[in-house]
Design a protein around this motif. Sequence first.
Motif, PDB file in Angstrom:
ATOM      1  N   GLU A   8       0.836  -1.197   0.000  1.00 42.81           N
ATOM      2  CA  GLU A   8       0.000   0.000   0.000  1.00 42.81           C
ATOM      3  C   GLU A   8       0.867   1.242   0.000  1.00 42.81           C
ATOM      4  N   THR A   9       0.388   2.277  -0.682  1.00 49.43           N
ATOM      5  CA  THR A   9       1.104   3.555  -0.686  1.00 49.43           C
ATOM      6  C   THR A   9       0.149   4.642  -0.203  1.00 49.43           C
ATOM      7  N   ALA A  10       0.714   5.727   0.322  1.00 46.80           N
ATOM      8  CA  ALA A  10      -0.090   6.809   0.888  1.00 46.80           C
ATOM      9  C   ALA A  10       0.126   8.128   0.153  1.00 46.80           C
ATOM     10  N   SER A  11       0.869   8.078  -0.968  1.00 44.87           N
ATOM     11  CA  SER A  11       1.108   9.297  -1.748  1.00 44.87           C
ATOM     12  C   SER A  11       1.612   8.888  -3.136  1.00 44.87           C
ATOM     13  N   PRO A  12       1.488   9.798  -4.119  1.00 45.55           N
ATOM     14  CA  PRO A  12       2.050   9.509  -5.447  1.00 45.55           C
ATOM     15  C   PRO A  12       3.547   9.233  -5.364  1.00 45.55           C
ATOM     16  N   GLU A  13       4.225   9.943  -4.447  1.00 46.50           N
ATOM     17  CA  GLU A  13       5.681   9.758  -4.321  1.00 46.50           C
ATOM     18  C   GLU A  13       6.004   8.330  -3.898  1.00 46.50           C
ATOM     19  N   GLU A  14       5.181   7.772  -3.011  1.00 45.95           N
ATOM     20  CA  GLU A  14       5.438   6.395  -2.569  1.00 45.95           C
ATOM     21  C   GLU A  14       5.207   5.411  -3.705  1.00 45.95           C
ATOM     22  N   THR A  15       4.197   5.683  -4.526  1.00 45.37           N
ATOM     23  CA  THR A  15       3.944   4.803  -5.678  1.00 45.37           C
ATOM     24  C   THR A  15       5.095   4.892  -6.671  1.00 45.37           C
ATOM     25  N   GLU A  16       5.587   6.114  -6.884  1.00 42.09           N
ATOM     26  CA  GLU A  16       6.750   6.294  -7.767  1.00 42.09           C
ATOM     27  C   GLU A  16       7.956   5.545  -7.228  1.00 42.09           C
ATOM     28  N   LEU A  38      -9.090   4.580 -14.093  1.00 43.38           N
ATOM     29  CA  LEU A  38      -8.441   5.860 -14.400  1.00 43.38           C
ATOM     30  C   LEU A  38      -8.111   6.564 -13.094  1.00 43.38           C
ATOM     31  N   GLY A  39      -6.896   7.073 -12.991  1.00 42.04           N
ATOM     32  CA  GLY A  39      -6.509   7.798 -11.787  1.00 42.04           C
ATOM     33  C   GLY A  39      -6.003   6.895 -10.674  1.00 42.04           C
ATOM     34  N   ALA A  40      -5.888   5.608 -10.964  1.00 43.17           N
ATOM     35  CA  ALA A  40      -5.453   4.670  -9.920  1.00 43.17           C
ATOM     36  C   ALA A  40      -3.956   4.767  -9.639  1.00 43.17           C
ATOM     37  N   GLY A  41      -3.195   5.289 -10.607  1.00 42.75           N
ATOM     38  CA  GLY A  41      -1.766   5.490 -10.359  1.00 42.75           C
ATOM     39  C   GLY A  41      -0.830   4.757 -11.299  1.00 42.75           C
ATOM     40  N   LYS A  42      -1.357   4.226 -12.387  1.00 45.47           N
ATOM     41  CA  LYS A  42      -0.537   3.446 -13.312  1.00 45.47           C
ATOM     42  C   LYS A  42       0.584   4.307 -13.919  1.00 45.47           C
ATOM     43  N   THR A  43       0.210   5.482 -14.431  1.00 45.62           N
ATOM     44  CA  THR A  43       1.216   6.342 -15.066  1.00 45.62           C
ATOM     45  C   THR A  43       2.208   6.878 -14.032  1.00 45.62           C
ATOM     46  N   THR A  44       1.699   7.163 -12.840  1.00 43.75           N
ATOM     47  CA  THR A  44       2.578   7.613 -11.747  1.00 43.75           C
ATOM     48  C   THR A  44       3.646   6.556 -11.466  1.00 43.75           C
ATOM     49  N   PHE A  45       3.218   5.302 -11.436  1.00 40.20           N
ATOM     50  CA  PHE A  45       4.135   4.178 -11.204  1.00 40.20           C
ATOM     51  C   PHE A  45       5.180   4.112 -12.319  1.00 40.20           C
ATOM     52  N   VAL A 106       2.602  -2.001 -19.696  1.00 39.09           N
ATOM     53  CA  VAL A 106       1.391  -1.790 -20.481  1.00 39.09           C
ATOM     54  C   VAL A 106       0.240  -1.373 -19.577  1.00 39.09           C
ATOM     55  N   GLU A 107      -0.221  -0.108 -19.712  1.00 41.29           N
ATOM     56  CA  GLU A 107      -1.414   0.327 -18.974  1.00 41.29           C
ATOM     57  C   GLU A 107      -2.649  -0.269 -19.643  1.00 41.29           C
ATOM     58  N   TRP A 108      -3.667  -0.613 -18.848  1.00 42.90           N
ATOM     59  CA  TRP A 108      -4.846  -1.340 -19.324  1.00 42.90           C
ATOM     60  C   TRP A 108      -4.385  -2.662 -19.941  1.00 42.90           C
ATOM     61  N   GLY A 127      -8.392   5.341  -1.088  1.00 39.17           N
ATOM     62  CA  GLY A 127      -8.799   6.638  -0.546  1.00 39.17           C
ATOM     63  C   GLY A 127      -8.170   7.707  -1.399  1.00 39.17           C
ATOM     64  N   ASP A 128      -8.334   8.979  -1.011  1.00 41.18           N
ATOM     65  CA  ASP A 128      -7.815  10.087  -1.822  1.00 41.18           C
ATOM     66  C   ASP A 128      -6.368   9.838  -2.257  1.00 41.18           C
ATOM     67  N   ASP A 129      -5.524   9.539  -1.296  1.00 38.61           N
ATOM     68  CA  ASP A 129      -4.100   9.393  -1.598  1.00 38.61           C
ATOM     69  C   ASP A 129      -3.586   7.980  -1.345  1.00 38.61           C
ATOM     70  N   ARG A 130      -4.494   7.061  -1.043  1.00 41.79           N
ATOM     71  CA  ARG A 130      -4.039   5.710  -0.707  1.00 41.79           C
ATOM     72  C   ARG A 130      -4.351   4.757  -1.847  1.00 41.79           C
ATOM     73  N   ARG A 131      -3.379   3.943  -2.185  1.00 41.04           N
ATOM     74  CA  ARG A 131      -3.528   2.965  -3.259  1.00 41.04           C
ATOM     75  C   ARG A 131      -2.974   1.628  -2.783  1.00 41.04           C
ATOM     76  N   ARG A 132      -3.549   0.538  -3.294  1.00 40.34           N
ATOM     77  CA  ARG A 132      -2.961  -0.790  -3.057  1.00 40.34           C
ATOM     78  C   ARG A 132      -2.500  -1.354  -4.381  1.00 40.34           C
TER      79      ARG A 132
HETATM   80  P1  ADP Z   1      -3.664   6.208 -14.172  1.00 31.52           P
HETATM   81  O1  ADP Z   1      -2.489   6.178 -15.105  1.00 31.52           O
HETATM   82  O2  ADP Z   1      -3.896   4.915 -13.455  1.00 31.52           O
HETATM   83  O3  ADP Z   1      -4.914   6.706 -14.848  1.00 31.52           O
HETATM   84  P2  ADP Z   1      -2.304   8.442 -12.957  1.00 31.52           P
HETATM   85  O4  ADP Z   1      -1.007   7.929 -12.432  1.00 31.52           O
HETATM   86  O5  ADP Z   1      -2.296   9.202 -14.228  1.00 31.52           O
HETATM   87  O6  ADP Z   1      -3.356   7.233 -13.004  1.00 31.52           O
HETATM   88  O7  ADP Z   1      -2.995   9.369 -11.877  1.00 31.52           O
HETATM   89  C1  ADP Z   1      -3.024   9.053 -10.509  1.00 31.52           C
HETATM   90  C2  ADP Z   1      -3.547  10.282  -9.776  1.00 31.52           C
HETATM   91  O8  ADP Z   1      -3.778   9.971  -8.415  1.00 31.52           O
HETATM   92  C3  ADP Z   1      -2.535  11.416  -9.819  1.00 31.52           C
HETATM   93  O9  ADP Z   1      -3.226  12.635  -9.874  1.00 31.52           O
HETATM   94  C4  ADP Z   1      -1.815  11.236  -8.483  1.00 31.52           C
HETATM   95  O10 ADP Z   1      -1.268  12.453  -8.013  1.00 31.52           O
HETATM   96  C5  ADP Z   1      -2.956  10.776  -7.600  1.00 31.52           C
HETATM   97  N1  ADP Z   1      -2.534   9.987  -6.435  1.00 31.52           N
HETATM   98  C6  ADP Z   1      -2.901  10.236  -5.160  1.00 31.52           C
HETATM   99  N2  ADP Z   1      -2.384   9.338  -4.327  1.00 31.52           N
HETATM  100  C7  ADP Z   1      -1.678   8.452  -5.089  1.00 31.52           C
HETATM  101  C8  ADP Z   1      -0.923   7.290  -4.776  1.00 31.52           C
HETATM  102  N3  ADP Z   1      -0.794   6.814  -3.532  1.00 31.52           N
HETATM  103  N4  ADP Z   1      -0.331   6.644  -5.813  1.00 31.52           N
HETATM  104  C9  ADP Z   1      -0.470   7.092  -7.070  1.00 31.52           C
HETATM  105  N5  ADP Z   1      -1.158   8.192  -7.425  1.00 31.52           N
HETATM  106  C10 ADP Z   1      -1.778   8.872  -6.445  1.00 31.52           C
END
Ligand code: ADP
Length: 141
Positions: A8-16, A38-45, A106-108, A127-132
């Motif tokens: 689990e991560t609590a911020s985009p930085e942790e996912t990165e 969408l918005g789950a964090g795939k591109t962030t990762f 590969v996203e999706w 949650g807002d900033d939490r992802r598994r």
């Molecule tokens: P996807 O590619 O899955 O559609 P993105 O990575 O483009 O998702 O977007 C994820 C969004 O969620 C970003 O706006 C990011 O800042 C936000 N976010 C919040 N918390 C997290 C987290 N823990 N891990 C990844 N992204 C997060």
Amino acid sequence: MATTTSRETASPEETEALGEELGRRLRIGDLVLLSGELGAGKTTFVRGVARGIGSSDSVASPTFQLVRVYRGGIQLAHVDLYRIESSVEMRDLGLDELLDQGAALVEWGERLDDVVRVARIHFDVLGDDRRRLTVVRDLVR
Ligand code: ADP
Ligand code: MG
């Protein structure tokens, strides 16, 4: 057979940072499928993975291009199948060639049809900033 682990991560930085960990371990031929809404964090990762391979290329969702290629210690192909309606085969994406040259994320990725040896990472929004991130890795090659 497969192994499953989840983090689990609590911020985009942790996912990165998790992505960066993976990027440092990627080898030529590695294929990782990313799933989650969408918005789950795939591109962030993927942004973290690019850093992990030592790339300074900027990472963006390749929604209109289907494939973007980042240069680093090894090459990383970043594919996004969001616009693919149902499913697509590896060869139609040129993925076999890309895997000869480097690794691919590969996203999706659940829309990719004919994969053999693969790791899958599913992103759940908790949650807002939490992802598994749930990682499933094939053991059979
Ligand atoms: P996807 O590619 O899955 O559609 P993105 O990575 O483009 O998702 O977007 C994820 C969004 O969620 C970003 O706006 C990011 O800042 C936000 N976010 C919040 N918390 C997290 C987290 N823990 N891990 C990844 N992204 C997060
Ligand atoms: Mg994305």
